[in-house]
Scaffold this motif. Structure first.
Motif, PDB file in Angstrom:
ATOM      1  N   GLU A   5       0.966  -1.326   0.057  1.00 44.55           N
ATOM      2  CA  GLU A   5      -0.059   0.021   0.060  1.00 44.55           C
ATOM      3  C   GLU A   5       0.864   1.087   0.196  1.00 44.55           C
ATOM      4  OE1 GLU A   5      -3.461   2.488  -0.150  1.00 44.55           O
ATOM      5  OE2 GLU A   5      -2.989   0.395  -0.580  1.00 44.55           O
ATOM      6  N   THR A   6       2.064   1.266   0.993  1.00 39.82           N
ATOM      7  CA  THR A   6       2.810   2.360   0.724  1.00 39.82           C
ATOM      8  C   THR A   6       3.490   2.475  -0.712  1.00 39.82           C
ATOM      9  OG1 THR A   6       3.129   2.216   3.130  1.00 39.82           O
ATOM     10  CG2 THR A   6       4.893   3.401   1.861  1.00 39.82           C
ATOM     11  N   ASN A   7       3.860   1.359  -1.177  1.00 40.51           N
ATOM     12  CA  ASN A   7       4.479   1.556  -2.691  1.00 40.51           C
ATOM     13  C   ASN A   7       3.711   1.964  -3.623  1.00 40.51           C
ATOM     14  OD1 ASN A   7       6.568   0.053  -1.471  1.00 40.51           O
ATOM     15  ND2 ASN A   7       6.393  -1.852  -2.422  1.00 40.51           N
ATOM     16  N   ARG A   8       2.614   1.719  -3.441  1.00 39.46           N
ATOM     17  CA  ARG A   8       1.321   2.197  -4.378  1.00 39.46           C
ATOM     18  C   ARG A   8       1.248   3.771  -4.325  1.00 39.46           C
ATOM     19  NH1 ARG A   8      -3.645   3.836  -4.671  1.00 39.46           N
ATOM     20  NH2 ARG A   8      -3.817   3.565  -2.246  1.00 39.46           N
ATOM     21  N   ARG A   9       0.883   4.150  -2.870  1.00 42.03           N
ATOM     22  CA  ARG A   9       0.709   5.420  -2.692  1.00 42.03           C
ATOM     23  C   ARG A   9       1.750   6.345  -3.011  1.00 42.03           C
ATOM     24  NH1 ARG A   9      -2.099   5.679   3.203  1.00 42.03           N
ATOM     25  NH2 ARG A   9      -4.129   4.639   2.824  1.00 42.03           N
ATOM     26  N   PHE A  10       3.137   5.768  -2.916  1.00 40.17           N
ATOM     27  CA  PHE A  10       4.445   6.419  -3.294  1.00 40.17           C
ATOM     28  C   PHE A  10       4.268   6.868  -4.839  1.00 40.17           C
ATOM     29  CE2 PHE A  10       8.932   6.657  -4.437  1.00 40.17           C
ATOM     30  CZ  PHE A  10       9.239   7.596  -3.713  1.00 40.17           C
ATOM     31  N   ALA A  37      17.785   1.361  -1.624  1.00 35.75           N
ATOM     32  CA  ALA A  37      16.611   0.848  -1.048  1.00 35.75           C
ATOM     33  C   ALA A  37      15.874  -0.331  -1.336  1.00 35.75           C
ATOM     34  CB  ALA A  37      15.595   1.700  -0.684  1.00 35.75           C
ATOM     35  N   PHE A  38      15.427  -0.065  -2.692  1.00 38.03           N
ATOM     36  CA  PHE A  38      14.432  -1.304  -3.185  1.00 38.03           C
ATOM     37  C   PHE A  38      15.021  -1.737  -4.599  1.00 38.03           C
ATOM     38  CE2 PHE A  38      12.015   2.014  -0.842  1.00 38.03           C
ATOM     39  CZ  PHE A  38      11.757   1.374   0.210  1.00 38.03           C
ATOM     40  N   SER A  39      15.909  -2.605  -4.617  1.00 44.01           N
ATOM     41  CA  SER A  39      16.744  -2.986  -5.941  1.00 44.01           C
ATOM     42  C   SER A  39      15.675  -3.986  -6.693  1.00 44.01           C
ATOM     43  CB  SER A  39      18.012  -3.726  -5.378  1.00 44.01           C
ATOM     44  OG  SER A  39      17.905  -4.925  -4.813  1.00 44.01           O
ATOM     45  N   LYS A  40      14.878  -4.570  -6.067  1.00 46.59           N
ATOM     46  CA  LYS A  40      13.691  -5.551  -6.754  1.00 46.59           C
ATOM     47  C   LYS A  40      12.509  -4.615  -7.207  1.00 46.59           C
ATOM     48  CE  LYS A  40      15.927  -9.613  -5.070  1.00 46.59           C
ATOM     49  NZ  LYS A  40      16.168 -10.421  -3.811  1.00 46.59           N
ATOM     50  N   TRP A  41      12.530  -3.343  -7.049  1.00 45.56           N
ATOM     51  CA  TRP A  41      11.223  -2.577  -7.391  1.00 45.56           C
ATOM     52  C   TRP A  41      11.605  -1.824  -8.570  1.00 45.56           C
ATOM     53  CZ3 TRP A  41       9.037   1.812  -3.596  1.00 45.56           C
ATOM     54  CH2 TRP A  41       7.919   2.167  -4.122  1.00 45.56           C
ATOM     55  N   PRO A  42      11.271  -2.230  -9.638  1.00 44.83           N
ATOM     56  CA  PRO A  42      11.368  -1.676 -10.834  1.00 44.83           C
ATOM     57  C   PRO A  42      11.071  -0.214 -10.840  1.00 44.83           C
ATOM     58  CG  PRO A  42      10.642  -3.714 -11.319  1.00 44.83           C
ATOM     59  CD  PRO A  42      10.510  -3.534 -10.015  1.00 44.83           C
ATOM     60  N   GLU A  43       9.846   0.172 -10.558  1.00 51.04           N
ATOM     61  CA  GLU A  43       9.560   1.748 -10.576  1.00 51.04           C
ATOM     62  C   GLU A  43      10.244   2.579  -9.802  1.00 51.04           C
ATOM     63  OE1 GLU A  43       6.126  -1.411 -11.341  1.00 51.04           O
ATOM     64  OE2 GLU A  43       7.580  -1.212  -9.945  1.00 51.04           O
ATOM     65  N   PHE A  44      10.778   1.946  -8.562  1.00 48.95           N
ATOM     66  CA  PHE A  44      11.376   2.835  -7.681  1.00 48.95           C
ATOM     67  C   PHE A  44      12.607   3.098  -8.141  1.00 48.95           C
ATOM     68  CE2 PHE A  44      14.685   3.335  -4.322  1.00 48.95           C
ATOM     69  CZ  PHE A  44      14.158   4.667  -3.664  1.00 48.95           C
ATOM     70  N   ASN A  45      13.322   2.138  -8.978  1.00 46.24           N
ATOM     71  CA  ASN A  45      14.514   2.402  -9.678  1.00 46.24           C
ATOM     72  C   ASN A  45      14.479   3.210 -10.905  1.00 46.24           C
ATOM     73  OD1 ASN A  45      16.261   0.812  -7.992  1.00 46.24           O
ATOM     74  ND2 ASN A  45      15.181  -1.021  -8.713  1.00 46.24           N
ATOM     75  N   LYS A  46      13.478   3.164 -11.487  1.00 45.72           N
ATOM     76  CA  LYS A  46      13.237   4.443 -12.651  1.00 45.72           C
ATOM     77  C   LYS A  46      13.149   5.878 -11.950  1.00 45.72           C
ATOM     78  CE  LYS A  46      10.647   1.308 -15.655  1.00 45.72           C
ATOM     79  NZ  LYS A  46       9.500   1.059 -16.435  1.00 45.72           N
ATOM     80  N   ILE A  47      12.447   5.716 -10.645  1.00 48.48           N
ATOM     81  CA  ILE A  47      12.476   7.093 -10.077  1.00 48.48           C
ATOM     82  C   ILE A  47      13.879   7.604  -9.872  1.00 48.48           C
ATOM     83  CG2 ILE A  47      11.610   8.025  -8.050  1.00 48.48           C
ATOM     84  CD1 ILE A  47       9.144   6.397  -8.354  1.00 48.48           C
ATOM     85  N   CYS A  48      14.766   6.786  -9.734  1.00 45.95           N
ATOM     86  CA  CYS A  48      15.921   7.017  -9.098  1.00 45.95           C
ATOM     87  C   CYS A  48      17.103   7.124 -10.184  1.00 45.95           C
ATOM     88  CB  CYS A  48      16.629   5.926  -8.259  1.00 45.95           C
ATOM     89  SG  CYS A  48      15.952   5.751  -6.378  1.00 45.95           S
TER      90      CYS A  48
END
Length: 146
Positions: free
Chosen positions: A97-102, A121-132
């Motif tokens: 839920e926090t991932n979705r909201r972020f 922080a989240f190497s297996k979260w592709p969307e986060f890595n795109k943000i970074c």
């Protein structure tokens, strides 16, 4: 080593200040997320808040996660009141839920600063890595394999 850390901190803060014009507007409502890190988050989040608020341009709230290895299910954040999220976090995965909201916050134009080790922080979260900007598309050779 300490000078390098200070230099990175100075660069991040300088970039934030440069991005915001100095005016009589209300301070930028900022959420600083911390609580787990491979660096000394107990000090860094306090220093970041102090630097930001001393500029007169930011009003900073904290979201401090549970300790590493503890139950993260209750760490559900509301990003909607904030114009900026500063991540000083490198630890356990957030609840879905926090991932979705972020992601929704970012997709709707919310600002994000990834401070220092938070890019790991989240190497297996592709969307986060795109943000970074850590995302790399598969090479042509890898695409042929799939």
């Amino acid at each position: 080593m300490r000078h390098l850390h200070f230099g990175k901190l100075f660069f991040v803060v300088f970039s934030l200040l440069l991005a915001c014009t100095v005016s009589a507007r209300k301070p930028i409502k900022t959420l600083l997320i911390t609580g787990q890190n491979n660096h000394n988050w107990q000090v860094s989040h306090v220093v970041l808040k102090q630097i930001l608020e001393n500029s007169g341009r930011f009003d900073v709230d904290f979201a401090i996660s549970p300790e590493q290895g503890k139950d993260m299910s209750g760490f559900v954040l509301d990003f909607s009141p904030y114009q900026l999220v500063v991540l000083d976090y490198n630890g356990d995965s957030w609840p879905e839920e926090t991932n979705r909201r972020f992601l929704e916050y970012v997709q709707n134009g919310g600002g994000v600063v990834i401070y220092h080790a938070a890019d790991n922080a989240f190497s297996k979260w592709p969307e986060f890595n795109k943000i970074c900007l850590l995302y790399t598309s598969p090479s042509p050779r890898d695409r042929q394999k799939s």
